[in-house]
Design an enzyme around this catalytic site. Structure first.
Site, short mmCIF file in Angstrom:
data_model
loop_
_atom_site.label_atom_id
_atom_site.label_comp_id
_atom_site.label_asym_id
_atom_site.label_seq_id
_atom_site.Cartn_x
_atom_site.Cartn_y
_atom_site.Cartn_z
N HIS A 135 36.65 56.18 54.16
CA HIS A 135 37.65 55.22 53.67
C HIS A 135 37.20 54.50 52.39
O HIS A 135 37.85 54.58 51.36
CB HIS A 135 37.91 54.15 54.74
CG HIS A 135 38.36 54.67 56.06
ND1 HIS A 135 39.62 55.21 56.30
CD2 HIS A 135 37.72 54.71 57.25
CE1 HIS A 135 39.72 55.55 57.57
NE2 HIS A 135 38.59 55.27 58.18
O1 RIB Z 1 40.34 51.00 58.48
C1 RIB Z 1 39.21 51.41 57.75
C2 RIB Z 1 38.49 50.22 57.19
O2 RIB Z 1 38.05 49.41 58.27
C3 RIB Z 1 37.21 50.60 56.42
O3 RIB Z 1 36.99 49.65 55.42
C4 RIB Z 1 36.14 50.50 57.46
O4 RIB Z 1 34.86 50.17 56.89
C5 RIB Z 1 36.64 49.35 58.26
O5 RIB Z 1 36.26 48.16 57.61
#
Ligand code: RIB
Ligand code: CA
Length: 307
Positions: A236
């Protein structure tokens, strides 16, 4: 291009990759930490751990230990109780530069031109900085955030964790009027997944950082395998860094994005106006696709470059 950024994060396995990537791709003026994947004291310790392991001389400033209004929530199922479960935890001797990330954000933006804010956790610190110093909005080059989704969420059917964890902060950020807001939501980040082959490559490379990251990825992938039967896990947070440094790898669409703060079923939902011919006024460049092969190669080379 070597953009100046402040990386606001809640390490977090994918935040750790974002730190390593940002340090190579950007001039990271500061790392600021926020309560999110784990409580603040752990996300701060984890940011310091990654900086220490990789030999990064970047000041880490601790920020908000809770959201603006809703109770603090964490993500131990994805990141473990420490926020960086998996590898043996080394002794961390680095210390945070301050406990006032918001002051750091404000002062840094006021003393540097064209700074990008790159938040990859809940948006509490960014919202507080904007509220305390509205003048920073016109000074920044933009905000490139990991959060939200065009479509399904992850922490609920409708909401992605970073936005859900502090929806009021997200509403402030999306409504800030910043000249550029780039959103890497789940619809995008799930196109960039790390599989077992990456772990194999990191172990073959060897060295402190590749081995540590391979252990992190082992834990991270195991969680996605157990929870969702997936054999790969989304990267992500690096997407928010790459949206600044390698925008040519993405396609974006200008959209109006609002945040639901109250809904019982929809709290934290990013409401993206996708109606053909809508008269909505776009406030955000939403990322819709990424050249995942190129991005993964860059991430793998970057992690291996730390030896
Ligand atoms: O939903 C994904 C996000 O939530 C990413 O930033 C992961 O590190 C968590 O913080
Ligand atoms: Ca994160």
């Amino acid at each position: 291009m070597n953009p100046k950024i402040i990386l606001d994060c809640d390490p977090g396995h994918d935040d750790a990759v974002a730190i390593l990537l940002a340090a190579r791709e950007c001039e990271v003026l500061a790392i600021t930490t926020v309560s999110g994947n784990a409580p603040l004291h752990l996300t701060t310790a984890n940011a310091l751990l990654i900086c220490q392991l990789a030999g990064l001389d970047i000041p880490v400033h601790a920020g908000a230990d809770r959201p603006l209004l809703v109770p603090a929530a964490h993500a131990p199922r994805a990141h473990g109780a420490t926020g960086l479960d998996g590898p043996p935890r080394p002794e961390v001797y680095l210390e945070a530069a301050s406990a006032d990330a918001v002051r750091c954000i404000i002062d840094t933006v006021r003393s540097h031109d064209d700074v990008w804010l790159v938040p990859v956790g809940p948006l509490t610190n960014i919202a507080l900085a904007i509220r305390q110093a509205p003048d920073i909005v016109e000074r920044i080059a933009g905000i490139s955030l990991m959060g939200g989704a065009v479509g399904a969420g992850n922490v609920t059917p409708t909401a992605e964790f970073n936005i859900w964890a502090d929806p009021h902060a997200a509403q402030i950020v999306f409504g800030s009027g910043a000249r550029v807001i780039r959103m890497a939501g789940l619809n995008l980040t799930h196109q960039l997944c790390v599989g077992p082959e990456v772990i194999t490559a990191l172990r073959a490379e060897g060295g402190t950082v590749p081995s540590f990251m391979a252990d992190l990825f082992d834990f991270y992938l195991a969680g996605y395998r157990e929870r969702a039967g997936l054999e790969a896990a989304p990267m992500h947070d690096p997407c928010a860094v790459l949206a600044v440094t390698r925008p040519e790898l993405f396609t974006f669409g200008a959209r109006q994005v609002d945040v639901e703060t109250e809904g019982g079923l929809t709290r934290g939902m990013t409401v993206v106006d996708e109606r053909p011919g809508t008269d909505a006024v776009p406030n955000c460049d939403v990322a819709f696709s990424i050249d995942a092969a190129a991005a993964l190669e860059l991430i793998g080379d970057t992690v291996c470059s730390y030896g």
